[in-house]
Scaffold this motif. Sequence first.
Motif, PDB file in Angstrom:
ATOM      1  N   ARG A 332       0.940  -1.296  -0.059  1.00  0.00           N
ATOM      2  CA  ARG A 332       0.115   0.059  -0.174  1.00  0.00           C
ATOM      3  C   ARG A 332       0.665   1.287  -0.079  1.00  0.00           C
ATOM      4  NH1 ARG A 332      -5.436  -0.601   1.517  1.00  0.00           N
ATOM      5  NH2 ARG A 332      -5.483   1.593   0.960  1.00  0.00           N
ATOM      6  N   ASP A 333       2.066   1.119   0.283  1.00  0.00           N
ATOM      7  CA  ASP A 333       2.933   2.326   0.500  1.00  0.00           C
ATOM      8  C   ASP A 333       4.037   2.660  -0.770  1.00  0.00           C
ATOM      9  OD1 ASP A 333       2.013   2.747   3.040  1.00  0.00           O
ATOM     10  OD2 ASP A 333       3.567   1.120   3.982  1.00  0.00           O
ATOM     11  N   ARG A 334       3.633   1.687  -1.918  1.00  0.00           N
ATOM     12  CA  ARG A 334       4.558   2.170  -2.687  1.00  0.00           C
ATOM     13  C   ARG A 334       4.250   3.390  -3.529  1.00  0.00           C
ATOM     14  NH1 ARG A 334       2.113   1.062  -7.656  1.00  0.00           N
ATOM     15  NH2 ARG A 334       0.448  -0.436  -7.745  1.00  0.00           N
ATOM     16  N   ASP A 335       5.237   4.109  -4.540  1.00  0.00           N
ATOM     17  CA  ASP A 335       4.879   5.126  -5.065  1.00  0.00           C
ATOM     18  C   ASP A 335       3.780   4.876  -6.419  1.00  0.00           C
ATOM     19  OD1 ASP A 335       6.675   6.558  -3.777  1.00  0.00           O
ATOM     20  OD2 ASP A 335       8.228   6.396  -5.144  1.00  0.00           O
ATOM     21  N   PRO A 336       2.898   5.794  -6.496  1.00  0.00           N
ATOM     22  CA  PRO A 336       1.866   5.686  -7.480  1.00  0.00           C
ATOM     23  C   PRO A 336       2.263   5.504  -8.879  1.00  0.00           C
ATOM     24  CG  PRO A 336       1.824   8.029  -6.642  1.00  0.00           C
ATOM     25  CD  PRO A 336       2.756   7.179  -5.820  1.00  0.00           C
ATOM     26  N   VAL A 337       1.569   4.790  -9.750  1.00  0.00           N
ATOM     27  CA  VAL A 337       2.158   4.378 -10.989  1.00  0.00           C
ATOM     28  C   VAL A 337       1.112   4.905 -12.055  1.00  0.00           C
ATOM     29  CG1 VAL A 337       2.527   2.406 -12.602  1.00  0.00           C
ATOM     30  CG2 VAL A 337       3.404   2.367 -10.353  1.00  0.00           C
ATOM     31  N   THR A 338       1.677   5.576 -13.278  1.00  0.00           N
ATOM     32  CA  THR A 338       1.107   5.797 -14.234  1.00  0.00           C
ATOM     33  C   THR A 338       1.462   5.021 -15.753  1.00  0.00           C
ATOM     34  OG1 THR A 338       0.478   8.076 -13.786  1.00  0.00           O
ATOM     35  CG2 THR A 338       0.398   7.528 -16.003  1.00  0.00           C
ATOM     36  N   LEU A 339       0.591   4.183 -16.273  1.00  0.00           N
ATOM     37  CA  LEU A 339       1.175   3.441 -17.311  1.00  0.00           C
ATOM     38  C   LEU A 339       0.185   4.095 -18.497  1.00  0.00           C
ATOM     39  CD1 LEU A 339       0.447  -0.152 -16.132  1.00  0.00           C
ATOM     40  CD2 LEU A 339       2.445   1.132 -16.409  1.00  0.00           C
ATOM     41  N   MET A 340       0.855   4.120 -19.647  1.00  0.00           N
ATOM     42  CA  MET A 340       0.348   4.872 -20.875  1.00  0.00           C
ATOM     43  C   MET A 340       0.368   3.676 -21.831  1.00  0.00           C
ATOM     44  SD  MET A 340       0.882   8.095 -23.229  1.00  0.00           S
ATOM     45  CE  MET A 340       0.140   9.213 -22.156  1.00  0.00           C
ATOM     46  N   LEU A 341      -0.681   3.031 -22.710  1.00  0.00           N
ATOM     47  CA  LEU A 341      -0.358   1.996 -23.255  1.00  0.00           C
ATOM     48  C   LEU A 341      -0.734   2.608 -24.704  1.00  0.00           C
ATOM     49  CD1 LEU A 341      -2.889  -0.454 -22.009  1.00  0.00           C
ATOM     50  CD2 LEU A 341      -0.669  -0.371 -21.358  1.00  0.00           C
ATOM     51  N   PRO A 342       0.023   1.883 -25.771  1.00  0.00           N
ATOM     52  CA  PRO A 342       0.486   2.605 -27.139  1.00  0.00           C
ATOM     53  C   PRO A 342      -1.101   2.208 -27.646  1.00  0.00           C
ATOM     54  CG  PRO A 342       1.420   0.317 -26.909  1.00  0.00           C
ATOM     55  CD  PRO A 342       0.987   0.824 -25.505  1.00  0.00           C
ATOM     56  N   VAL A 343      -1.386   2.927 -28.994  1.00  0.00           N
ATOM     57  CA  VAL A 343      -2.431   2.673 -29.708  1.00  0.00           C
ATOM     58  C   VAL A 343      -1.920   2.448 -31.270  1.00  0.00           C
ATOM     59  CG1 VAL A 343      -3.975   3.862 -28.482  1.00  0.00           C
ATOM     60  CG2 VAL A 343      -2.700   5.077 -30.456  1.00  0.00           C
ATOM     61  N   SER A 344      -2.710   1.920 -32.253  1.00  0.00           N
ATOM     62  CA  SER A 344      -2.421   1.749 -33.558  1.00  0.00           C
ATOM     63  C   SER A 344      -3.372   2.132 -34.718  1.00  0.00           C
ATOM     64  CB  SER A 344      -2.151   0.114 -33.803  1.00  0.00           C
ATOM     65  OG  SER A 344      -3.264  -0.675 -33.606  1.00  0.00           O
ATOM     66  N   LEU A 345      -3.043   2.345 -35.770  1.00  0.00           N
ATOM     67  CA  LEU A 345      -3.824   2.986 -36.796  1.00  0.00           C
ATOM     68  C   LEU A 345      -4.499   1.830 -37.559  1.00  0.00           C
ATOM     69  CD1 LEU A 345      -5.416   5.398 -38.473  1.00  0.00           C
ATOM     70  CD2 LEU A 345      -3.270   5.602 -39.702  1.00  0.00           C
ATOM     71  N   ALA A 346      -5.677   1.781 -37.791  1.00  0.00           N
ATOM     72  CA  ALA A 346      -6.353   0.555 -38.568  1.00  0.00           C
ATOM     73  C   ALA A 346      -6.871   1.375 -39.908  1.00  0.00           C
ATOM     74  CB  ALA A 346      -7.528  -0.177 -37.943  1.00  0.00           C
ATOM     75  N   ARG A 347      -6.043   1.196 -40.998  1.00  0.00           N
ATOM     76  CA  ARG A 347      -6.709   1.715 -42.512  1.00  0.00           C
ATOM     77  C   ARG A 347      -7.564   0.840 -43.001  1.00  0.00           C
ATOM     78  NH1 ARG A 347      -1.076   2.448 -41.454  1.00  0.00           N
ATOM     79  NH2 ARG A 347      -0.032   4.529 -41.544  1.00  0.00           N
ATOM     80  N   ARG A 348      -8.820   1.273 -43.319  1.00  0.00           N
ATOM     81  CA  ARG A 348      -9.787   0.711 -44.005  1.00  0.00           C
ATOM     82  C   ARG A 348     -10.421   1.619 -44.989  1.00  0.00           C
ATOM     83  NH1 ARG A 348     -11.586  -1.109 -38.185  1.00  0.00           N
ATOM     84  NH2 ARG A 348     -10.257  -2.992 -37.713  1.00  0.00           N
ATOM     85  N   ALA A 349     -11.519   1.052 -45.618  1.00  0.00           N
ATOM     86  CA  ALA A 349     -12.183   1.818 -46.567  1.00  0.00           C
ATOM     87  C   ALA A 349     -12.722   2.999 -46.303  1.00  0.00           C
ATOM     88  CB  ALA A 349     -13.079   0.933 -47.347  1.00  0.00           C
ATOM     89  N   SER A 350     -13.063   3.588 -45.138  1.00  0.00           N
ATOM     90  CA  SER A 350     -14.052   4.722 -44.928  1.00  0.00           C
ATOM     91  C   SER A 350     -13.113   6.111 -45.146  1.00  0.00           C
ATOM     92  CB  SER A 350     -14.666   4.601 -43.547  1.00  0.00           C
ATOM     93  OG  SER A 350     -13.644   4.748 -42.572  1.00  0.00           O
ATOM     94  N   CYS A 351     -11.710   5.880 -45.141  1.00  0.00           N
ATOM     95  CA  CYS A 351     -10.716   6.955 -45.453  1.00  0.00           C
ATOM     96  C   CYS A 351     -10.348   6.977 -46.822  1.00  0.00           C
ATOM     97  CB  CYS A 351      -9.609   7.002 -44.549  1.00  0.00           C
ATOM     98  SG  CYS A 351      -8.503   5.819 -44.610  1.00  0.00           S
ATOM     99  N   GLY A 352     -10.492   5.776 -47.750  1.00  0.00           N
ATOM    100  CA  GLY A 352      -9.942   5.483 -49.082  1.00  0.00           C
ATOM    101  C   GLY A 352      -9.068   4.733 -49.073  1.00  0.00           C
ATOM    102  N   CYS A 353      -8.793   3.842 -47.912  1.00  0.00           N
ATOM    103  CA  CYS A 353      -7.666   2.819 -47.864  1.00  0.00           C
ATOM    104  C   CYS A 353      -8.616   1.467 -48.208  1.00  0.00           C
ATOM    105  CB  CYS A 353      -6.959   2.934 -46.779  1.00  0.00           C
ATOM    106  SG  CYS A 353      -5.669   4.223 -46.659  1.00  0.00           S
ATOM    107  N   GLY A 354      -7.587   0.300 -48.032  1.00  0.00           N
ATOM    108  CA  GLY A 354      -8.249  -0.971 -48.166  1.00  0.00           C
ATOM    109  C   GLY A 354      -8.906  -1.449 -49.386  1.00  0.00           C
TER     110      GLY A 354
END
Length: 354
Positions: A332-354
Amino acid sequence: MSAPTVYDVAERSGVSIATVSRVYRTPDSVRAQTRERVLEAARQLGYVPSGNARGLASRTTGVLGLCFPDYSDPDTENEAAATDEDDDHAFMLYSDQVIRGMERAARRHGYALLIAASASLKGGPESLLANVAGRVDGFAVLAGTVPTADLEVISRRLPVVMVAGRRGIDHLDHIVVANTDGQRTVTRHLIEDHGLSRLAFIGGEAASPDAEARFTGFREACRDAGLPVPDAPAAHVTMMTQAEGFRVTDALLDRGGEPPQAMLFANDQMAVGGLHALERRGIDVPRDIAVTGFDGIPLSRLVRPPLTTVRQPMRRLGEEAVELLVRRLADRDRDPVTLMLPVSLARRASCGCG
């Protein structure tokens, strides 16, 4: 120092123990003025309502909790049901994916999971806390579910992990995804790879820190490309649902003037609604207007055209939230942690890809 009890709250607020109990169990049965006096006394004392008289600081329940805003979307569920995909996975929204991740990790550590959706509980955030805090060893809270003042009280007794949004309280563990980076990436994709310059960002609720971070990424990409940088999204919604995406798309196009070349929605549910509104108007996607979302819910790949979106690791959010809770219960006494998780781009037909 012993934990404050219901007796302490009753004495400080000048009411009976029964009244204190009703404030937490059936808040509508207590006058608003009295209810607020009791809740304020509880905040001052650091009182946590509990259905279990044993100490909250030690593992006594074998249960972890999750509190989240219930943004169920019947339109999205109906659309998933209408697809050819014979898979319950098609129905899953953001919160469903987080829950599944938490359930998997909790089971791995020998815990059960208690889920509380804020819109399904009467009496407001205080009632939500009363339903969860006394029955769990620690819990995760999705941003915007519980007021910071109430979280401050609960976190004195229980480990709390903030999921998404801002941390709000410095001593809490916090896990978030790279919202700004993700939105910057998809915006740059539209500008650099598709040559689009008239872009409209459709924001979320004013209180949504994730939608705000995504708008920041949109603005940064516009600035880097030498395009006009808007001070505010082209439109806001009251809830980030498919129906609101449909409504706000119509409203934006009804303003007249030159239409945008692309509409970038702060989440996939709104983007799906936007696709339907554009189809109803006879506007071709992506030839006339490109459309993008954010989240990567299963429905994003099933709609027509399939939706270009920023995929965030929703299940991993839930899994990492449990890992942080388990680590906090052990120390309970450890320092607080902040995690940032990565994201990724899914290129599909709604933008003209795919």
